[in-house]
Design a protein around this motif. Sequence first.
Motif, short mmCIF file in Angstrom:
data_model
loop_
_atom_site.label_atom_id
_atom_site.label_comp_id
_atom_site.label_asym_id
_atom_site.label_seq_id
_atom_site.Cartn_x
_atom_site.Cartn_y
_atom_site.Cartn_z
N LYS A 159 0.84 -1.20 0.00
CA LYS A 159 0.00 0.00 0.00
C LYS A 159 0.89 1.25 0.00
CE LYS A 159 -3.46 2.57 2.69
NZ LYS A 159 -2.75 3.70 3.24
N LYS A 160 0.80 2.01 -1.06
CA LYS A 160 1.56 3.26 -1.11
C LYS A 160 1.00 4.24 -0.10
CE LYS A 160 3.43 5.06 -4.64
NZ LYS A 160 4.84 4.76 -4.27
N ARG A 161 1.91 4.98 0.52
CA ARG A 161 1.47 5.90 1.56
C ARG A 161 0.92 7.18 0.95
NH1 ARG A 161 2.42 1.03 3.34
NH2 ARG A 161 2.71 0.95 5.60
N ASP A 162 0.07 7.81 1.73
CA ASP A 162 -0.54 9.06 1.29
C ASP A 162 0.41 10.19 1.67
OD1 ASP A 162 -2.00 11.33 0.88
OD2 ASP A 162 -3.89 10.49 1.62
N TRP A 163 1.29 10.52 0.72
CA TRP A 163 2.31 11.53 0.98
C TRP A 163 1.68 12.88 1.30
CZ3 TRP A 163 7.85 11.91 0.20
CH2 TRP A 163 8.48 10.65 0.12
N ASN A 164 0.67 13.25 0.54
CA ASN A 164 0.02 14.55 0.78
C ASN A 164 -0.48 14.63 2.21
OD1 ASN A 164 0.41 15.75 -1.66
ND2 ASN A 164 -1.52 15.05 -2.53
N ARG A 165 -1.17 13.60 2.64
CA ARG A 165 -1.74 13.64 3.97
C ARG A 165 -0.65 13.69 5.03
NH1 ARG A 165 -5.83 9.29 6.96
NH2 ARG A 165 -6.76 10.83 8.35
N PHE A 166 0.38 12.85 4.86
CA PHE A 166 1.46 12.80 5.85
C PHE A 166 2.16 14.15 5.96
CE2 PHE A 166 5.85 11.65 7.16
CZ PHE A 166 5.56 11.06 8.38
N LEU A 167 2.58 14.69 4.83
CA LEU A 167 3.36 15.93 4.86
C LEU A 167 2.52 17.12 5.30
CD1 LEU A 167 5.54 15.52 1.64
CD2 LEU A 167 6.12 14.95 3.99
N SER A 168 1.21 17.04 5.07
CA SER A 168 0.34 18.18 5.40
C SER A 168 0.21 18.38 6.91
CB SER A 168 -1.05 17.96 4.80
OG SER A 168 -1.76 16.97 5.53
N LEU A 169 0.64 17.40 7.68
CA LEU A 169 0.46 17.49 9.12
C LEU A 169 1.56 18.30 9.80
CD1 LEU A 169 -0.40 13.72 9.73
CD2 LEU A 169 -1.99 15.61 9.26
N PHE A 170 2.68 18.50 9.09
CA PHE A 170 3.88 19.02 9.75
C PHE A 170 4.09 20.51 9.53
CE2 PHE A 170 4.64 14.51 9.27
CZ PHE A 170 5.23 14.16 10.47
N PHE A 171 4.58 21.14 10.59
CA PHE A 171 5.01 22.53 10.50
C PHE A 171 6.30 22.57 9.68
CE2 PHE A 171 6.78 26.52 12.14
CZ PHE A 171 5.66 27.33 12.10
N PRO A 172 6.49 23.62 8.87
CA PRO A 172 7.73 23.69 8.08
C PRO A 172 8.97 23.57 8.98
CG PRO A 172 6.18 25.36 7.34
CD PRO A 172 5.57 24.72 8.56
N GLY A 173 9.87 22.72 8.56
CA GLY A 173 11.09 22.51 9.33
C GLY A 173 10.95 21.44 10.40
N ALA A 174 9.82 20.75 10.42
CA ALA A 174 9.59 19.73 11.46
C ALA A 174 10.64 18.63 11.38
CB ALA A 174 8.20 19.14 11.31
N ARG A 175 10.89 17.98 12.52
CA ARG A 175 11.90 16.93 12.58
C ARG A 175 11.32 15.66 13.17
NH1 ARG A 175 15.12 17.81 9.33
NH2 ARG A 175 16.69 16.50 10.30
N LEU A 176 11.90 14.53 12.78
CA LEU A 176 11.54 13.24 13.35
C LEU A 176 12.82 12.58 13.86
CD1 LEU A 176 9.61 13.69 10.62
CD2 LEU A 176 8.66 11.54 11.44
N LEU A 177 12.74 12.02 15.05
CA LEU A 177 13.93 11.41 15.65
C LEU A 177 13.61 10.03 16.23
CD1 LEU A 177 16.83 11.42 16.84
CD2 LEU A 177 15.91 12.62 18.82
N PRO A 178 14.11 8.96 15.60
CA PRO A 178 13.98 7.62 16.19
C PRO A 178 15.07 7.42 17.24
CG PRO A 178 14.93 7.48 14.00
CD PRO A 178 14.77 8.93 14.29
N ALA A 179 14.70 7.52 18.50
CA ALA A 179 15.72 7.62 19.56
C ALA A 179 16.60 6.38 19.66
CB ALA A 179 15.05 7.90 20.89
N GLU A 180 16.08 5.24 19.26
CA GLU A 180 16.85 4.01 19.40
C GLU A 180 17.74 3.75 18.20
OE1 GLU A 180 18.27 1.32 21.86
OE2 GLU A 180 16.64 2.68 22.40
N GLY A 181 17.67 4.63 17.21
CA GLY A 181 18.48 4.44 16.01
C GLY A 181 19.95 4.63 16.30
N LYS A 182 20.76 4.03 15.45
CA LYS A 182 22.21 4.16 15.60
C LYS A 182 22.85 4.76 14.36
CE LYS A 182 22.66 0.49 18.99
NZ LYS A 182 21.20 0.30 19.15
#
Lengths: 210, 564
Positions: free
Chosen positions: A86-109
Motif C-alpha cells: 500500500k503506497k502511503r498518502d504523501w500529501n496527507r502525511f506531509l500536510s500534518l507538519f510545521f515547516p522545518g519539522a523533525r523526526l527522531l527515532p531515539a533508538e536508532g544508531k
Amino acid sequence: MPRLNFRVVGRVVGIVALTLLASLPFTAGAQEPGATPAPSGHSMHGSSGAPGGHMAGLPKAAPADVASSEAIVAAYYEALSGPVGKKRDWNRFLSLFFPGARLLPAEGKGHSGTMPHTFSPSKYLYDTESNMLQEGYVVKEIAHRSEGFGKILHVWSTYEARHAAADAKPFVRGINSFQLFNDGKRWWIFDVVWQPETTKLTLPAEDLKP
Amino acid sequence: MKLSRRDVLRLGAVAGAGALLLPKKFAFAQSSPTLTPFVDPLPIPPVITPGSSTVNIHMTQFTQKLHRDLPATKLWGYNGIYPGPTFETRTGQPISVQWLNELPSRHFLPIDHTIHGAESTVPDVRTVVHLHGAKVFGDSDGYPEAWFTNNFAKTGPFFSNRVYHYPNDQASMALWYHDHALGITRLNVYAGLAGMYFVRDHAEDSLPIPKGKYEVPLMFQDRFFNADGSLNYPVQDPGVSPPIPPIWIPEFFGDAGLVNGKVFPFLDVEPRKYRFRMLNACNARFLHLTLANSRDANETLLFHQIGADQGFLPKPVTLGDLLMGPAERYDIVIDFTGKAGKSFTLKNDAPSPFPGGGGADLPQLMQFRVKLPLSHADQPLPANLVPVPLIDTHDSCQTRKLLLSEDDDPTTGDPIEGMLGTVAAGPLHWSSPMTENPRANTTEIWELYNVTTDGHPIHVHLVRFQVLNRQKFDLNLFQSTGQIHFIAPPEAPGANERPAWKDVVKAFPGDPDNGVGLVTRVIQKFDLPNGASAPPRGVPPYVWHCHILEHEDNDMMRPYVVLP
C-alpha cells in the motif's frame, strides 16, 4: 584541527547560507551538462511500487485532520499505516507538519552506530516507504496522554506496529512523543521523537492504559 | 517468490542461525587493545613481475604479525601475505593470472545470510578477484556472481573462466586488486584479500620523479583487534528485536590504522623527495590527511599530487591536506628536504561516517622519520607531467540521471540497505533489470543524485572518467514529487579532481537536514580493451557501485552492460 579545504565540508558549515540559497529558486543555465529544466508533474516511482510521492506543490491539510490534537495524531498514524504494497498518502502525511519539522527515532544508531538519524518528514517517508511497502507496517495508537498550555501541546502516545493487521502480536511497541503547535487556525506537528521497546526496555504499565 | 528478509527470519531459515551463534561483538561498543604507535617499520609488499605465461596466485589462510604487541593475526591473503604482492606491469604487455581459492570452507568473519547473494544456499567461502580500475572484458573483471570456491569445486552463476586476462591497455597508473564476491566483499577484504598493481609506461619513465626505493606504496586500512590478535568485525546490536538485517552493519570504522598491513608503522626516509602511491583501502572510512611534525604540529609538510586513480595529472597540484574516499588512489610526492632529524606524523581527522561523524576516530596512520643520510641527489618536480585532454561534453550521447539512496527501518531509521537506481524509476535492487546500457566507444554523462546523508565513493568498472561538477538541488521537493530543481550554480571540482582521470568519485551529500541534495556529474567514454567494438559473446556485464564495502555488499551496486 586543520581547516578542511574541500567544498562539501564548507557546505556543512554553511548551513545558514544554504538555507537562504534553498529559498531562492535557481534556474540553471545551459552552461553545464545536467542543468536541464526540472520535469513537471513527474510522479516518482509511481508505477514501480517503489517509494515516492504524488504531491504537487505544498500539500494542504484536510481540515478534519488538523482540527484537534487527537485528530492530527490519528492522521499521523493513518498516513503511515498500511499493509504490504500500500503506497502511503504523501500529501496527507506531509500536510500534518510545521515547516522545518523533525523526526527522531531515539533508538536508532545511524551509519555511525552511535547516533540516530534525524529526518525531515519527506526524508523519513522517502527512506522508509520501501520497507513499509515490502514488509507491511500497520501502526496504531493504544494509549494517549497529553499536557498543554496555550498554543503548545505535548502528546505522549503509546503505539504498536504489526506487519499485517491480522498478526496476533505487534513486532514493535513504543512511545511517540509529539510536540504540537496550534496557530489559532489548525494544529501542526512540530516534531516527533519515538522510543521503541528494546531487549532491555519494556513499556511501563501506565503507558499501556488506554 | 522472493522472500523478504523478515520472511527469512520468520521462517528461521537464517543460516544466519550459524552466524547468530557467534560471540556477539556488537558494533561500535568496542575498541582494540592499546597499541603503541610507530614501533614497527613499514613493510613493503614483495613485487611480482608477470611474464608471458600465466601466473598462479594462491588465496590462503595464514597468520601474520601486524603489530609488535599483538599476537599473530589469522588472515586471508594472496600468496600467503597481507597485503598481497604488488604487480609490476607495462602498458601494452598483457598478462594472465589464475586466482586460486585455497581457503578453508568456513569463514572466520560473521556472514549475514539475509544479504542478497550471501544466502545460506551458497557456499560461505567464495571469492572472485576484481582488478580495480582495469580496462578488461567482463570475463576478467571479477563480476560479483562469477565467484568460485576452493579448487573451483563450486562456481557462481556468472563464472566462465579460471584464467583472467589483463591487457594493460592503459597508461601508467596504480590499480589495486581485491575480492568482490557478492554479499561478502566487506568480509573477504577485511580478512586481507587486497593488493596493489602498477602499470608503467614510457611517459612515466621519462619523468624526473622519485623512483626505485624512493617510490613507496601506502595501502591504508582500518581494523578492530581482539586482545588475542584476531580480527574483530562487529555485528549488529539487537537492541530493537529483531534487527534487520541481523548481522550486517551499515559501515565499518576501526580504531587501528594499518599501512601495508602493519599497525601505525614508521618509515625512515632521507631528506629528499619521495613518491608515495597512496590507496585508501578502508572498508568505509574517508581519510582527511595532513602531515605534521610529530613534536610541533605547527610545522606541516605539503602534498604534491602528481596523479589520481587513472594516471598522472597534467601538472603537480600542491595541497596542505588530502581527502581520500575509499578505493581512491593518490600519487603523492612529499619533500623531506631540510627536515633531517625530524619526524612527521600522517594524521587523519575525517569524520566517520563522512561527513556526519559519530564513528570511531582514527587520528593517525603512520610516521615518517627523516633519519637516513642522503644517498642520491634529488631533482625538482617537473612543471608538467602528462597531458589530460578534457572530454568534450558535446561528445556525450546520453546523460543518465542516477540515484544514490538507501532503505531505512521505520522503527529505528537505520539503514537496511543502500540502494542505487535512476531518478525516473527510483531505488533499484541488484536483481532489478539493468538500466544502464551504454554502447561501446560512446561517451555518456552520469549524474549521481545523492539523497542520503552519506558521502558515497562511486566506482564504475571498466572506464576512466572525468569529474565535471557538483550542484545542489531541492531535496524535499525531489523526495516528495520526483522533480529536480537546482538551487545553486554548479560547483567546479578541486584542482586534483579536474583535469584528472578517475575511476572513483566522491559523491558528497548535500545538506539533507536542510532539504539540500547534491548531484555529482562525471563524463566517461565506454572504451573496451584494445579498441574492441563489442564485448565477447556471453561474458558477464560490468557493475557500478558505492565503494563503501558494507554498502556494495548490501544492494548499493548495479550491473550495467556495454552494448556493441
